[in-house]
Structure formats: structure tokens, C-alpha cells
Design an enzyme around this catalytic site. Structure first.
Site, PDB file in Angstrom:
ATOM      1  N   GLU A 177      -5.883  -8.732   3.916  1.00  0.00           N
ATOM      2  CA  GLU A 177      -5.278  -9.700   4.852  1.00  0.00           C
ATOM      3  C   GLU A 177      -6.378 -10.385   5.681  1.00  0.00           C
ATOM      4  O   GLU A 177      -6.376 -11.611   5.844  1.00  0.00           O
ATOM      5  CB  GLU A 177      -4.308  -8.975   5.797  1.00  0.00           C
ATOM      6  CG  GLU A 177      -3.723  -9.911   6.846  1.00  0.00           C
ATOM      7  CD  GLU A 177      -3.074  -9.187   8.013  1.00  0.00           C
ATOM      8  OE1 GLU A 177      -2.317  -8.227   7.793  1.00  0.00           O
ATOM      9  OE2 GLU A 177      -3.322  -9.596   9.163  1.00  0.00           O
ATOM     10  N   HIS A 195       0.092  -9.502   2.116  1.00  0.00           N
ATOM     11  CA  HIS A 195      -1.184  -9.645   2.845  1.00  0.00           C
ATOM     12  C   HIS A 195      -1.750 -11.060   2.758  1.00  0.00           C
ATOM     13  O   HIS A 195      -2.652 -11.412   3.508  1.00  0.00           O
ATOM     14  CB  HIS A 195      -2.271  -8.774   2.211  1.00  0.00           C
ATOM     15  CG  HIS A 195      -2.002  -7.327   2.245  1.00  0.00           C
ATOM     16  ND1 HIS A 195      -1.519  -6.685   3.333  1.00  0.00           N
ATOM     17  CD2 HIS A 195      -2.200  -6.373   1.304  1.00  0.00           C
ATOM     18  CE1 HIS A 195      -1.416  -5.402   3.060  1.00  0.00           C
ATOM     19  NE2 HIS A 195      -1.805  -5.185   1.835  1.00  0.00           N
ATOM     20  N   CYS A 202       1.960  -8.515  14.556  1.00  0.00           N
ATOM     21  CA  CYS A 202       3.343  -8.750  14.152  1.00  0.00           C
ATOM     22  C   CYS A 202       4.307  -7.849  14.930  1.00  0.00           C
ATOM     23  O   CYS A 202       3.968  -6.728  15.297  1.00  0.00           O
ATOM     24  CB  CYS A 202       3.472  -8.601  12.641  1.00  0.00           C
ATOM     25  SG  CYS A 202       4.350  -7.173  12.112  1.00  0.00           S
ATOM     26  N   SER A 234      -2.703   3.016   3.265  1.00  0.00           N
ATOM     27  CA  SER A 234      -2.033   2.027   4.116  1.00  0.00           C
ATOM     28  C   SER A 234      -2.671   1.985   5.509  1.00  0.00           C
ATOM     29  O   SER A 234      -2.732   2.997   6.211  1.00  0.00           O
ATOM     30  CB  SER A 234      -0.545   2.384   4.226  1.00  0.00           C
ATOM     31  OG  SER A 234      -0.005   1.859   5.409  1.00  0.00           O
ATOM     32  N   HIS A 273       0.825  -1.202   0.000  1.00  0.00           N
ATOM     33  CA  HIS A 273       0.000   0.000   0.000  1.00  0.00           C
ATOM     34  C   HIS A 273       0.865   1.261   0.000  1.00  0.00           C
ATOM     35  O   HIS A 273       0.855   2.044   0.951  1.00  0.00           O
ATOM     36  CB  HIS A 273      -0.955  -0.018   1.195  1.00  0.00           C
ATOM     37  CG  HIS A 273      -2.091  -0.973   1.009  1.00  0.00           C
ATOM     38  ND1 HIS A 273      -2.774  -1.550   2.036  1.00  0.00           N
ATOM     39  CD2 HIS A 273      -2.655  -1.458  -0.124  1.00  0.00           C
ATOM     40  CE1 HIS A 273      -3.706  -2.350   1.560  1.00  0.00           C
ATOM     41  NE2 HIS A 273      -3.652  -2.315   0.251  1.00  0.00           N
TER      42      HIS A 273
HETATM   43  S1  SF4 Z   1       6.265  -7.934   8.924  1.00  0.00           S
HETATM   44 FE1  SF4 Z   1       4.296  -7.329   9.827  1.00  0.00          FE
HETATM   45  S2  SF4 Z   1       3.754  -5.375   8.874  1.00  0.00           S
HETATM   46 FE2  SF4 Z   1       5.345  -6.350   7.618  1.00  0.00          FE
HETATM   47  S3  SF4 Z   1       4.204  -7.452   6.059  1.00  0.00           S
HETATM   48 FE3  SF4 Z   1       4.612  -8.861   7.742  1.00  0.00          FE
HETATM   49  S4  SF4 Z   1       2.771  -8.730   8.994  1.00  0.00           S
HETATM   50 FE4  SF4 Z   1       2.760  -6.972   7.664  1.00  0.00          FE
END
Ligand code: SF4
Length: 278
Positions: free
Chosen positions: A125, A73, A189, A217, A41
Site C-alpha cells: 500500500e 492495497h 481508515c 498481516s 494478507h
Molecule cells: S477499509 Fe481500511 S483496513 Fe479495510 S482495506 Fe480499506 S483501508 Fe484497509
């Protein structure tokens, strides 16, 4: 005016990996590289990738020559199956953190839990994760919780990877009152959590925050909201050209942060422009 940049700002590991896989695919001899929708994004990065031979397409066509890259995603498992049956070469760039959320959704569903994903229903996602729970998962957020909410015997909860930990905790707190058995999987995450924490720490110390990233985003928009909620004057810009000199008048310190899909060169351009206002 002092300018402080959040150390964690810039591409996260999942985005770096997706860009590397897509660029490699475009360089290979297998033909053109495609992504179903933009790879990340951030319009400036998508434009740059287009020049390198990575094209965003809207639909899957049979026998499309070249390689189709699955975005960080991830996608709904039905889409993945359809792509594979059409004989298209696939490179799966789904972020490992998203894969973990998909695996947990399937596991909870197989164990007989009603799966709930905390996040934004329209986000690709989240739509993919819902698919791994056999499409029976529900998506919840603060707005959904305001409406009447049924009682569940077995509820398994997963978070959209970019959700803030505070928002997740608040919703879990409400769900405890509505369930007999509640299983919570923290699928937020690390990269997002670290950036959010460092951004909030800085936002509490400076006169103004500038958040750099795509207007489309989710994690950049969330960073902006979190800074504003702290009471810090905050602007979300996609490029240095959107900065206005008048915002900086009378400010002694400015913080700069970014979403995980913002490249370092865009952050540098923003910092340079702020410097030019001094
Ligand atoms: S590290 Fe985290 S923010 Fe980056 S793509 Fe993976 S899930 Fe998304």
C-alpha cells in the site's frame, strides 16, 4: 473463564468489497480471475479463493486471458499503466480509503510539497502511495525519526491507512520541529481506527488477549503490539490450531479480536476452541 469478542472484529468494508469483486470476476465468463500477489494478507482466505477460481500470480504476462484484480492495497501507478497496455482486463478493487491516500499524495506533490508517508516502506500500500507522489515521497516511521532528519520548507504528510492514530500523532509532533510549513492529511481508515480503539478498551479489562489473523498481516501485527504495550498478556494466532491450553490456565477473562482481513468463521473457530479449554 469469560470470553469477550470485539464487536468490530472481522472483515472490514474494503476487504469485503475486494472479495466480492474477485468472486464475481471468477464467476464471470471472461475466463480465470487473477490477483497480483495474494488478495488479502490471510492465507486461509487466499486458499479458499483459489478453490473458487481466484489465483494469486507473481507477475503480469502479456495477453493473460481472464481478469486481473487489483488488490485492496492498490498498486504503483506504473504497474497499473503496464497492466492496461498489455491488453489485460482489469477490475480495480483498491479500497476507497487507499484511493483517498493516493489522491492526497498526488495533490500534495502537485502543490510542491515534499511528501512523507508514515508507515512501513516494504508494504505494497505504501509503495503504491509513494508512486502517486511521483516516486519522490519518503517513507518515515519511528526508526527513521531516530536518525538525523533534514529540515523541510514544505512537507505534506500522509498516513498508511492501518497506522495507529497515536503513532501518527507522535511522528507529527516530531515533524513540526523540523518544518516551516507542515500539511497533515489524516488518511488512517475508520475501520482500522475503530477496531484498534475497541481492542485497546477490551485489552485493558481482561487477563489475556488473543489476536486472530495472518502472521503476514500488518494491521493484525499492530493490534498485537498495541495490546502488549498496554501490558496485557497477548498471543497472535492465525488459526485455532495454534492456541495452547497452558496459556489459559488461571485466566478468568479472555478477549478476542482480529485484523481486518480475518474472516468471521476463523474467529468463531478460535472462540470455540478457547471454550473447549474451560
Ligand atoms: S477499509 Fe481500511 S483496513 Fe479495510 S482495506 Fe480499506 S483501508 Fe484497509
Amino acid at each position: 473463564m469469560k470470553i469477550h469478542v470485539v464487536k468490530e472484529a472481522g472483515f472490514c468494508f474494503g476487504v469485503k468489497r475486494a472479495i466480492r469483486l474477485a468472486s464475481n470476476a471468477a464467476r464471470s465468463k471472461a475466463g480465470k480471475a487473477y490477483t497480483l500477489g495474494p488478495l488479502i494478507h490471510n492465507p486461509q482466505v487466499v486458499e479458499d479463493l483459489e478453490k473458487k477460481g481466484v489465483h494469486a500470480v507473481k507477475e503480469i504476462r502479456k495477453n493473460r486471458k481472464g481478469t486481473l484484480i487489483i488488490r485492496s492495497h492498490g498498486v504503483h501507478p506504473h504497474i497499473l499503466k503496464r497492466i492496461r497496455t498489455k491488453g489485460i482486463k482489469v477490475v480495480d478493487a483498491t479500497c476507497p480509503f487507499v484511493k483517498k491516500a493516493q489522491r492526497m499524495a498526488k495533490l500534495l506533490h502537485d502543490q510542491g510539497y515534499q511528501v512523507a508517508v508514515v508507515g512501513e516502506a516494504h508494504h505494497p500500500e505504501v509503495q503504491g502511495i509513494v508512486g502517486y507522489a511521483g516516486d519522490s515521497a519518503m517513507v518515515i516511521n519511528h526508526n527513521r525519526m531516530k536518525r538525523s532528519f533534514p529540515r523541510f520548507w514544505k512537507l505534506g504528510v500522509i498516513a498508511q491507512t492501518t497506522l495507529s492514530i497515536d503513532a501518527f500523532k507522535q511522528i507529527i509532533g516530531r515533524l513540526i520541529e523540523r518544518t516551516e510549513e507542515l500539511k497533515v492529511c489524516n488518511t488512517i481508515c475508520d475501520a482500522t481506527a475503530r477496531t484498534q480503539k475497541a481492542t485497546l478498551k477490551l485489552a485493558g479489562k481482561v487477563d489475556m488477549m488473543i489476536v486472530v489473523g495472518g502472521h503476514n498481516s500488518a494491521n493484525t501485527t499492530r493490534l498485537t503490539k498495541l495490546c502488549k504495550r498496554l501490558g496485557t498478556s497477548t498471543h497472535h494466532v492465525e488459526t485455532a490450531g495454534e492456541l495452547r491450553k497452558v496459556w489459559f490456565e488461571g485466566k478468568k477473562s479472555v478477549g478476542v479480536t482480529s485484523g481486518t482481513s480475518t474472516p468471521e468463521w476463523l474467529i468463531k473457530q478460535v472462540v470455540e476452541r478457547i471454550r473447549s479449554f474451560n
